[in-house]
Structure formats: structure tokens, C-alpha cells
Design an enzyme around this catalytic site. Sequence first.
Site, PDB file in Angstrom:
ATOM      1  N   LYS A 231      74.338  48.099  28.051  1.00 43.07           N
ATOM      2  CA  LYS A 231      73.871  46.622  28.131  1.00 43.07           C
ATOM      3  C   LYS A 231      75.479  45.998  28.377  1.00 43.07           C
ATOM      4  O   LYS A 231      76.364  46.095  27.844  1.00 43.07           O
ATOM      5  CB  LYS A 231      73.398  46.148  26.909  1.00 43.07           C
ATOM      6  CG  LYS A 231      72.206  46.764  26.509  1.00 43.07           C
ATOM      7  CD  LYS A 231      71.841  46.442  25.081  1.00 43.07           C
ATOM      8  CE  LYS A 231      72.741  47.026  24.030  1.00 43.07           C
ATOM      9  NZ  LYS A 231      72.191  47.078  22.565  1.00 43.07           N
TER      10      LYS A 231
ATOM     11  N   THR B 272      72.344  33.916  20.972  1.00 44.95           N
ATOM     12  CA  THR B 272      72.135  35.406  21.393  1.00 44.95           C
ATOM     13  C   THR B 272      72.192  36.112  20.354  1.00 44.95           C
ATOM     14  O   THR B 272      72.251  37.484  20.655  1.00 44.95           O
ATOM     15  CB  THR B 272      73.424  35.698  22.576  1.00 44.95           C
ATOM     16  OG1 THR B 272      74.450  35.226  22.017  1.00 44.95           O
ATOM     17  CG2 THR B 272      73.195  34.675  23.824  1.00 44.95           C
TER      18      THR B 272
ATOM     19  N   GLY C 171      71.035  38.676  18.060  1.00 48.01           N
ATOM     20  CA  GLY C 171      70.017  39.671  17.947  1.00 48.01           C
ATOM     21  C   GLY C 171      69.449  40.143  19.276  1.00 48.01           C
ATOM     22  O   GLY C 171      68.315  40.720  19.366  1.00 48.01           O
ATOM     23  N   THR C 172      70.388  39.734  20.457  1.00 50.79           N
ATOM     24  CA  THR C 172      69.719  40.069  21.638  1.00 50.79           C
ATOM     25  C   THR C 172      69.549  41.541  21.851  1.00 50.79           C
ATOM     26  O   THR C 172      68.630  42.007  22.276  1.00 50.79           O
ATOM     27  CB  THR C 172      70.715  39.491  22.754  1.00 50.79           C
ATOM     28  OG1 THR C 172      70.915  38.130  22.670  1.00 50.79           O
ATOM     29  CG2 THR C 172      70.244  39.779  24.085  1.00 50.79           C
ATOM     30  N   GLY C 173      70.519  42.327  21.379  1.00 48.22           N
ATOM     31  CA  GLY C 173      70.279  43.838  21.430  1.00 48.22           C
ATOM     32  C   GLY C 173      69.378  44.548  20.545  1.00 48.22           C
ATOM     33  O   GLY C 173      68.610  45.450  21.097  1.00 48.22           O
ATOM     34  N   CYS C 174      69.193  44.012  19.485  1.00 48.49           N
ATOM     35  CA  CYS C 174      67.690  44.478  18.557  1.00 48.49           C
ATOM     36  C   CYS C 174      66.475  44.280  19.370  1.00 48.49           C
ATOM     37  O   CYS C 174      65.890  44.736  19.143  1.00 48.49           O
ATOM     38  CB  CYS C 174      67.780  43.642  17.052  1.00 48.49           C
ATOM     39  SG  CYS C 174      69.376  43.681  16.343  1.00 48.49           S
TER      40      CYS C 174
END
Length: 274
Positions: free
Chosen positions: A175, A208, A210-213
Site C-alpha cells: 500500500k 484516514t 483505519g484505512t489499512g484495516c
Amino acid sequence: MVRYHSVLTIAGSDSGGGAGIQADIKTFSALGCFGTSAITAITVQNTRGVFGIHSIPPAIVHDQIKVVMDDIRPAAIKIGMVHTADLAVAIASAIREYAVPVILDPVMVATSGDKLIEDNTIETLQKELFPLSGLVTPNVHEAQLLAGMPIKNKEDMRRAAREIIKTGCRAVLIKGAHLKGDHLFDVYVDTNGREEIFESGYIDTDNTHGTGCTLSSAIAAYSARGIEMVEAIRKATLYVHQAIEAGRNVQTGGGHGPLNHFFNPQKMITHDLV
């Protein structure tokens, strides 16, 4: 009789509601799936930061996974915060017998670049969980650790993904949100030699958290619905972009706010019982 498409998240709890288990369950629900969970840690957290972590005993994490898998039988698994080596071993032991897609989001490095787990835990993750994972989704900081090289651009992301593949997983999605620019790039590489670039526009917002979760959970949800991996990533990337856009001007707390997971919620989707 019919069933819901169900997904299991194995991750930490975020008391602020923006990331971890809370973000995962919201994402599963928004995409029409039934969410289940095995909590690995309880964090003391809000939009301003993390102020404490209480680890759940590995045996309890193992048993949470087993009772859910043996009864509800989720069609995909998302793994998030695994902050000790013992937890990695326990999780691997619990999921090894189930032939379902596993999406591993290796939470190793904070946005600041600080490491969140010890080197021996990273090695155990690679040994125990990478071989069980259909996809590993590190951010740039985490990919630098896993690949042992600096990442400054899209070509570096490609090279790092090829290095990470050698550690035993079947596919990697790096990412690239930490590489600032007008457009953001995520780089996908798998063991079959397939490479894909997923591009999205940069959204100027502090919301943003929690974007990866959310991305890894969305990939797991689409996988549970029977969508092949690259298309699941494509759909998940679009969902995250739209969720950020929908929540960009909403104030939740005094720090980095969450995405709007429910900008366009789907009804619970069912399929025939096999």
C-alpha cells in the site's frame, strides 16, 4: 436453506471505533457480509493515538477462532494486529486446517514509522502465517522491513514486493499511501508472476484512521463472496476511496478521524447452503 457470506477477523480492538475489529466488522457489514471476530488485544485508543495495549492470552485467541470456524464456517479470514510471537503461533495452529482465503494485514509500523512489534515477532509472522496467507498487505514502512530495502517510488514497491514473495506468501499488495503525491499507487505481485498497479486519487483529509484495516477487510469480504483476488482488490480499493471521500469533512474527535464505512451499505447477501 440459505447462508450469509461470513468473514472472520482476527485483530485488536480499537476503543475509538475507527480501526481494528471495529473497522473490520463495519466493513464486512457494509459489503453485505456477516462479521465474526477473534480479539487479539484490547487497545486504549482514540483519534489522537494509542495509550495502552492489553494482550489477550494466546490460548483464548486460538479458541475464539476454533469455535467460530467450527460452527459458523466463515468463507474468508482477515488477520490484523498480531503483536507477539506466541499469538502468531496460536493463530497459525487454529487456522491451518481450514481451506479458506486468508488476508494478512501485518500491523508492524505506525504512521510515524515507529516499529510496533519486535524483530522475533516479525520472523515468526513470516514463518507461521505468511505460508497460510493468500495475500499479505503491508504499507510502505512495513514493506521496507519485510524486504530489507528502502522504498521511495513505484518501482521500489515492485522490487520490494518481489522480495517479500520469497518469504513464503502467495501474493503481496504493498500500500503506497505513505508516498505522497496527486495519485496513490498500490502494487500487487503474486507467485505466478502477475503484477498489477491499483491507482487512486489523493484525498486531502485527516480522516484516514483505519484505512489499512478497512482495505484488508474489504478484500476479505469480496473474497468470501467468491470474487477472485485481483478483482477483490480492485473493488476493495474503490470502496476505501469512496469511504474516505464520504467522511473527509466529518469531525470525529480531535485527531485523525475514521472513514465513513456506511456511505452506501449493502443488504446482507445470502447464498444457497451447499
